[in-house]
Design a protein around this motif. Structure first.
Motif, mmCIF file in Angstrom:
data_model
loop_
_atom_site.group_PDB
_atom_site.id
_atom_site.type_symbol
_atom_site.label_atom_id
_atom_site.label_comp_id
_atom_site.label_asym_id
_atom_site.label_seq_id
_atom_site.Cartn_x
_atom_site.Cartn_y
_atom_site.Cartn_z
ATOM 1 N N GLN A 123 0.714 -1.196 0.153
ATOM 2 C CA GLN A 123 0.108 -0.114 0.030
ATOM 3 C C GLN A 123 0.819 1.255 -0.077
ATOM 4 O O GLN A 123 0.534 2.345 -0.880
ATOM 5 C CB GLN A 123 -0.862 0.157 1.163
ATOM 6 N N GLU A 124 1.756 1.345 0.778
ATOM 7 C CA GLU A 124 2.426 2.611 1.070
ATOM 8 C C GLU A 124 3.522 2.860 -0.110
ATOM 9 O O GLU A 124 3.287 4.061 -0.485
ATOM 10 C CB GLU A 124 3.288 2.710 2.438
ATOM 11 N N TYR A 125 4.168 1.850 -0.648
ATOM 12 C CA TYR A 125 4.932 1.890 -1.938
ATOM 13 C C TYR A 125 4.075 2.466 -3.036
ATOM 14 O O TYR A 125 4.281 3.339 -3.607
ATOM 15 C CB TYR A 125 5.577 0.733 -2.105
ATOM 16 N N LEU A 127 1.316 4.131 -2.986
ATOM 17 C CA LEU A 127 0.754 5.581 -2.624
ATOM 18 C C LEU A 127 2.033 6.352 -3.211
ATOM 19 O O LEU A 127 1.742 7.361 -4.050
ATOM 20 C CB LEU A 127 0.545 5.864 -1.280
ATOM 21 N N ALA A 128 3.084 6.171 -3.109
ATOM 22 C CA ALA A 128 4.289 7.004 -3.560
ATOM 23 C C ALA A 128 4.499 6.657 -4.954
ATOM 24 O O ALA A 128 4.603 7.770 -5.844
ATOM 25 C CB ALA A 128 5.679 6.374 -2.781
ATOM 26 N N LEU A 129 4.185 5.637 -5.509
ATOM 27 C CA LEU A 129 4.436 5.112 -7.058
ATOM 28 C C LEU A 129 3.251 5.805 -7.798
ATOM 29 O O LEU A 129 3.437 6.617 -9.067
ATOM 30 C CB LEU A 129 4.237 3.741 -7.202
ATOM 31 N N ALA A 131 1.687 8.445 -6.839
ATOM 32 C CA ALA A 131 1.707 9.990 -6.836
ATOM 33 C C ALA A 131 3.034 10.535 -8.092
ATOM 34 O O ALA A 131 2.801 11.610 -8.752
ATOM 35 C CB ALA A 131 2.537 10.621 -5.533
ATOM 36 N N SER A 155 -2.654 10.736 -5.282
ATOM 37 C CA SER A 155 -2.470 9.036 -5.691
ATOM 38 C C SER A 155 -3.237 8.514 -4.914
ATOM 39 O O SER A 155 -3.550 8.726 -3.779
ATOM 40 C CB SER A 155 -0.833 8.715 -5.090
ATOM 41 N N PHE A 156 -4.289 7.471 -5.524
ATOM 42 C CA PHE A 156 -5.023 6.571 -4.952
ATOM 43 C C PHE A 156 -4.184 5.385 -4.619
ATOM 44 O O PHE A 156 -4.869 4.266 -4.121
ATOM 45 C CB PHE A 156 -6.127 6.323 -5.423
ATOM 46 N N LYS A 158 -3.345 1.679 -4.632
ATOM 47 C CA LYS A 158 -4.138 0.686 -5.306
ATOM 48 C C LYS A 158 -5.393 0.637 -4.873
ATOM 49 O O LYS A 158 -6.002 -0.610 -4.546
ATOM 50 C CB LYS A 158 -3.283 -0.668 -4.806
ATOM 51 N N MET B 251 1.019 15.074 -0.431
ATOM 52 C CA MET B 251 0.385 13.985 0.213
ATOM 53 C C MET B 251 1.076 13.511 1.470
ATOM 54 O O MET B 251 2.396 13.568 1.355
ATOM 55 C CB MET B 251 -0.016 12.695 -0.813
ATOM 56 N N SER B 274 8.643 11.161 -2.844
ATOM 57 C CA SER B 274 8.164 10.888 -1.523
ATOM 58 C C SER B 274 9.448 11.017 -0.454
ATOM 59 O O SER B 274 10.288 10.223 -0.826
ATOM 60 C CB SER B 274 7.322 9.597 -1.196
#
Lengths: 188, 437
Positions: A123-125, A127-129, A131, A155-156, A158, B251, B274
């Motif tokens: 999930q967190e990776y 969100l960064a991807l 973005a 960023s959504f 996944k 974000m 990020s």
């Protein structure tokens, strides 16, 4: 695609509008809606004479130019990415160029680029991807002359798959950046 | 008598009295029976947990204790149908021969009474083959908190027999999921560690992700995602107070508390990049810890607060790195094949748990904090997001099959005990509370 019948219906609608009657009831199913006759009340204003046909052109087919629907249908609101990549693919560049042209034609439109990922990441990776993907598209549109001030990004990760399946096809669909119109489009 | 205030919010406020009963108390000597928590091939210890005297609540409490011990994988509750001695009297020694005959190595006897509206539970833990009492305690609580009484007793038994703190009187915060993929409602939720008493903490208007407990208080931090962007919240479960970490012009995601609960580390994304920041919760001063043009996220502090393990793709693929808590001296931790994400430092400091992708599968694994001795604990289409039990013996995580719903699972640190959590719904992102007081 337009047929003579729909054009005919549109013309009839134009006549009805000219009669100062509400269109809303028949606008949804023009093909099957007979033109209503005005109520025979003497107080009713006389209907304006029908406009000559050549002065009542049919509305252009499809979505109204400058509407969100126009953007989605005639330009395209989504481009796709390779796995764990945020590079704008060559096959996405014509579509983004068309987005930029459309956005320059309708300068009131504000947009939000939404980056999305497949489920083959955490999930967190993701969100960064996501973005990164959103910003790649933003940068591309800016390079094509769309002012940066009109574009926001989010960023959504996944969280918002457009394809509910699992597997390579779904993953490919879900690796995308969506150009969402926030405001300023014409109402259809 | 020591009165301990519970850290439950609102309706669940209770006064839980716990005391060693004079006369019942055994010397706190080491048990002769012992459960080795470090061995992956350990045979679960057969333990007999007959219904406590005192009616239905006595049977209910024993049901919770028995389930707790069984799920730990370290104990095997003996089938009550095989019990020879019935109706144990907690004031008397059990007939050890009867329990030896069914090979129960440990035995818990207990009795429940209600005195002045308070539930009073006396219990004793026996070493059957040494014919010795290991533990004798009395727990008092209001009757509606009988489950917590059962968890307290479970923790006492676990600690006596393993030499380590238990993790049963704890709660789990997680994301409860509902709805179709692509249009999921993801709400913040909380439940007891055994899946009992689930309740929602948010209304579903935002997508909730990555809740994490403070290890020092009943406070959590989580991220809420909306089309307009994301917010990291601090949420105090006792007061219900919720506050945003602030506006960072980009974000924000991946929040996690420092071990002392005074800081939150998290990621801030600006212009597609990020980086990891840390905020002091006392003065709300934020400091930037990384400035690499790569993805830097998923920070997790070492338990002494001196270091942070995090996820970065600065080498070209996601790998784990460790840096000083001030951002100094980042160095790569993982060099094996595969993609490593979501590192979480264990409460003991000894291990780092992670998600690993390799061979088209996702795995939960642990390695030593120096990157050696990698041990893969799970494997499936999609496992992710390990969260440590407060004693560092069990990990919770999310598991999702192809096209399926995400479910909550647990695995012990040896990889031997892998099982779904006792929560029937779809869920993700579990995080464990510290032991309640």
């Amino acid at each position: 695609m337009v047929t003579n019948r729909t054009v005919g219906a549109a013309l009839r609608l134009a006549l009805v509008a000219a009669a100062a009657l509400s269109m809303s009831a028949c606008a949804t199913k023009p093909k099957y809606q007979p033109a209503p006759t005005p109520a025979p009340t003497p107080e009713a204003p006389r209907p304006a004479p029908p406009a000559p046909v050549e002065q009542a052109p049919a509305p252009p087919p499809g979505p109204m130019a400058g509407s969100e629907q126009d953007f989605v249908v005639n330009v395209g609101d989504r481009v796709y990415f390779d796995y764990d990549s945020y590079a704008v693919r060559s096959d996405a560049q014509p579509l983004l160029a068309a987005q930029a042209q459309w956005l320059k034609r309708y300068p009131a439109v504000q947009l939000r680029i939404e980056g999305n990922c497949d489920e083959r990441g955490t999930q967190e990776y993701n969100l960064a991807l996501g973005a990164r993907r959103a910003n790649s598209v933003r940068d591309y549109l800016v390079s094509q002359g769309v002012p940066a001030s009109r574009i926001s990004t989010v960023s959504f990760g996944k969280e918002k798959p457009i394809d509910a399946g699992s597997g390579d096809d779904a993953d490919q669909h879900n690796r995308n950046a969506h150009t969402a119109i926030v405001s300023g489009a014409r109402m259809r | 008598m020591k009165i301990l205030r519970s850290h439950f919010p609102r309706a669940l406020v209770l006064a839980l009295a716990c005391l060693l009963t004079v006369g019942l108390a055994a010397a706190p000597a080491r048990a002769e029976i012992e459960v080795n928590v470090n061995r992956g091939d350990v045979q679960p210890l057969p333990i007999a947990v007959p219904a406590f005297g005192g009616g239905q609540v006595g049977a209910d409490i024993v049901g919770v204790i028995s389930a707790n011990l069984q799920r730990s994988g370290l104990f095997r509750p003996v089938d009550p149908a095989s019990f020879i001695e019935k109706d144990l009297n907690t004031a008397l020694q059990p007939r050890f021969a009867d329990w030896k005959q069914i090979n129960a190595q440990a035995l818990i006897s207990g009795n429940v009474t209600v005195v002045g509206g308070q539930l009073k539970v006396q219990f004793r833990l026996w070493d059957v083959f040494a014919e010795k009492q290991l533990l004798g305690q009395e727990v008092t609580s209001s009757p509606e908190n009988w489950r917590r009484v059962a968890h307290k007793i479970s923790d006492a038994v676990y600690e006596q027999l393993t030499g380590e703190k238990g993790y049963f009187d704890t709660r789990v915060v997680f994301v409860a999921e509902s709805g179709a993929r692509g249009a999921k409602t993801k709400r913040l939720a909380i439940m007891d560690q055994d899946g009992a008493n689930p309740s929602y903490l948010t209304d579903g208007s935002a997508i909730i992700m990555t809740p994490r407990f403070s290890s020092t208080s009943q406070q959590i931090t989580y991220m809420a995602l909306k089309p307009e962007g994301s917010v990291i919240y601090l949420f105090n479960l006792e007061t219900g107070r919720r506050e945003s970490l602030g506006d960072f012009k980009g974000m924000v995601f991946a929040p996690r508390f420092s071990p002392d609960g005074d800081k939150v580390a998290f990621s801030v994304e600006r212009g597609g990049n990020s980086d990891i920041f840390v905020m002091d919760l006392h003065n709300h001063a934020a400091a930037r810890l990384t400035s690499d043009p790569s993805i830097d996220t998923s920070p997790s502090f070492s338990p002494d607060g001196s270091k942070i393990v995090f996820n970065s793709d600065r080498s070209g693929s996601p790998q784990l790195y460790i840096m000083g808590a001030d951002g100094s001296n980042p160095r790569r931790l993982t060099f094996q094949a595969g993609r490593y994400t979501t590192p979480v430092w264990s409460p003991t400091g000894e291990f780092i748990a992670f998600t690993k992708q390799t061979g088209g599968q996702f795995h939960i694994g642990v390695m030593r904090a120096d990157g050696t001795d990698e041990r893969i604990l799970t494997s499936s289409y999609l496992d992710e997001g390990p969260a440590w039990a407060p004693n560092g013996r069990v990990l919770l995580f999310s598991r999702q099959g192809p096209g399926g719903a995400s479910k909550l699972w647990s695995v012990d640190v040896t990889g031997r005990v892998l099982q779904p959590m006792a929560y029937p719904g779809a869920g993700s992102d579990p995080a464990w509370s510290p032991l309640l007081n």
